[in-house]
Design an enzyme around this catalytic site. Structure first.
Site, short mmCIF file in Angstrom:
data_model
loop_
_atom_site.label_atom_id
_atom_site.label_comp_id
_atom_site.label_asym_id
_atom_site.label_seq_id
_atom_site.Cartn_x
_atom_site.Cartn_y
_atom_site.Cartn_z
CB SER A 7 -0.89 0.02 1.24
OG SER A 7 -1.61 1.24 1.32
CG HIS A 8 0.63 4.43 -2.80
ND1 HIS A 8 0.14 3.37 -3.52
CD2 HIS A 8 1.37 5.16 -3.65
CE1 HIS A 8 0.56 3.46 -4.76
NE2 HIS A 8 1.31 4.55 -4.87
#
Length: 131
Positions: free
Chosen positions: A8-9
């Protein structure tokens, strides 16, 4: 057992998703977060993803979940960093990050093989929340 990596960012999103997966599988499955950049910013880091894959691998395969398009690019770079044998055991799920990783973790905890875990994750794309 099949391992899982959450890309995930946001490190917080990756960590929270891992927490949920671990609870659902009673900690039986290696679910590794690979969120954010190496300097704790929003983004993705190929080296962090590669290390997560290595950590999640028990020899039966690793399923990787990504949140947004550029996470896919970082994951592709991470794949290039893997040794040939491990690379053959790693696939990306075309599935929602949270729902897909939760059902995949439960499926993996039952001892299913990589393709079954991946198929279960990808079926989560069709889960209706309004029925």
């Amino acid at each position: 057992m099949v391992g899982i990596v959450i890309v995930s960012h946001s490190d917080k999103i990756a960590q929270g998703t891992v927490e949920l997966c671990e609870q659902m599988s009673q900690g039986l499955v290696k679910v590794i977060p690979a969120g954010g950049t190496s300097d704790n910013d929003i983004g993705t880091d190929a080296t962090k993803i590669e290390k997560g894959i290595v950590q999640a691998d028990s020899g039966e395969g690793v399923l990787v979940f990504v949140d947004l398009g550029s996470a896919m690019m970082s994951t592709d770079v991470a794949f290039e960093l893997l040794n040939g044998e491990l690379r053959k055991r790693v696939v990306i799920a075309d599935a929602p990050l949270v729902e897909g990783s939760v059902v995949a973790t439960v499926q993996a905890s039952m001892g299913s093989d990589l393709e079954t875990v991946r198929a279960t994750a990808e079926e989560s794309r069709e889960m209706s929340k309004l029925e």
